[in-house]
Design a protein around this motif. Structure first.
Motif, short mmCIF file in Angstrom:
data_model
loop_
_atom_site.label_atom_id
_atom_site.label_comp_id
_atom_site.label_asym_id
_atom_site.label_seq_id
_atom_site.Cartn_x
_atom_site.Cartn_y
_atom_site.Cartn_z
N GLY A 16 0.82 -1.20 0.00
CA GLY A 16 0.00 0.00 0.00
C GLY A 16 0.86 1.25 0.00
N GLU A 17 0.18 2.39 0.00
CA GLU A 17 0.87 3.67 -0.06
C GLU A 17 1.63 3.94 1.24
OE1 GLU A 17 -0.25 8.36 -0.85
OE2 GLU A 17 -1.75 6.82 -1.22
N ILE A 18 2.90 4.29 1.10
CA ILE A 18 3.77 4.53 2.26
C ILE A 18 3.84 6.02 2.54
CG2 ILE A 18 6.14 4.36 3.13
CD1 ILE A 18 6.40 1.78 1.43
N ALA A 36 13.80 -1.20 10.98
CA ALA A 36 13.24 -0.07 10.25
C ALA A 36 11.81 0.16 10.72
CB ALA A 36 13.25 -0.35 8.75
N ARG A 37 11.29 1.34 10.39
CA ARG A 37 9.89 1.67 10.70
C ARG A 37 9.28 2.19 9.41
NH1 ARG A 37 8.54 5.82 15.39
NH2 ARG A 37 10.16 6.92 14.27
N ILE A 38 8.11 1.65 9.09
CA ILE A 38 7.36 2.09 7.91
C ILE A 38 5.98 2.53 8.36
CG2 ILE A 38 6.39 1.41 5.68
CD1 ILE A 38 8.54 -0.77 5.55
N GLN A 39 5.56 3.69 7.91
CA GLN A 39 4.22 4.18 8.22
C GLN A 39 3.42 4.18 6.93
OE1 GLN A 39 4.06 8.20 9.63
NE2 GLN A 39 2.07 7.90 10.57
N PHE A 40 2.32 3.45 6.93
CA PHE A 40 1.45 3.39 5.76
C PHE A 40 0.32 4.40 5.89
CE2 PHE A 40 3.36 -0.83 5.80
CZ PHE A 40 3.69 -1.00 4.47
#
Length: 190
Positions: A16-18, A36-40
């Protein structure tokens, strides 16, 4: 630790869109932590990322994806953690990680202090979920490793509090409440 931000983004765009992504580093040494940290943008993208994590490999390593939880101050709330007592000073975190990986537990991080060789020491292991924590305790409790027998128990993060909210030390005894709790009684309509 060899993963670049671009490799990370390419691998997770399919979910999905990050909104944002960052590779985490030790603040003192600036060495990568291997996390790592990814926020969607959308919450369902997080679920997709967790579901597909079993098939993702980055820079030749299997990765673990868990939901990032924060407290009121923005600090990450760690997953279930197991306290390890009676470790030999010769035991390394990588050895514990390998034993638990082979048993099927999902390890986030393992800590063993680097102290002078000799007597025993304590360590802890952060795991991805409660099932992995139970498996860790079952696997390591009573295991003889590097000449020492390991004691594995759930790690308690919060210090105990008295009924008034005061933090208690390890050996402080709780005094019984002298007054009963107050209840509000509301009559029901006829």
């Amino acid at each position: 630790r060899k993963t670049t931000l671009e490799k990370l983004l390419v691998s997770f765009r399919v979910c999905g869109e990050i909104r944002a992504a960052e590779l985490l580093a030790n603040p003192e040494t600036l060495e990568p932590k291997g996390q790592a940290r990814i926020q969607f943008v959308f919450p369902d993208s997080v679920c997709k990322a967790i579901e597909m994590s079993h098939s993702i490999e980055l820079s030749g390593k299997r990765i673990l994806v868990t939901e990032w939880k924060e407290d009121a101050h923005g600090a990450r709330i760690p997953g279930p953690t197991v306290f390890l007592g009676g470790l030999s000073r010769d035991t390394m975190a990588s050895t514990l990680r390998k034993i638990l990986d082979d048993a099927g537990a999902i390890v986030v991080e393992a800590w063993v202090p680097k102290l002078a060789r000799g007597s025993k020491c304590d360590g802890r292991v952060e795991l991805a979920d409660e099932a992995s924590a139970r498996l860790c305790i079952a696997t390591l409790s009573g295991l003889e490793l590097d000449g020492s027998i390991i004691e594995a128990t759930p790690f308690q993060r919060e210090r105990r509090r008295s009924p008034s909210g005061r933090k208690l030390g390890r050996h402080t005894q709780l005094e019984p409440l002298l007054q009963p709790s107050r209840l509000q009684v509301v009559p029901t309509p006829p």
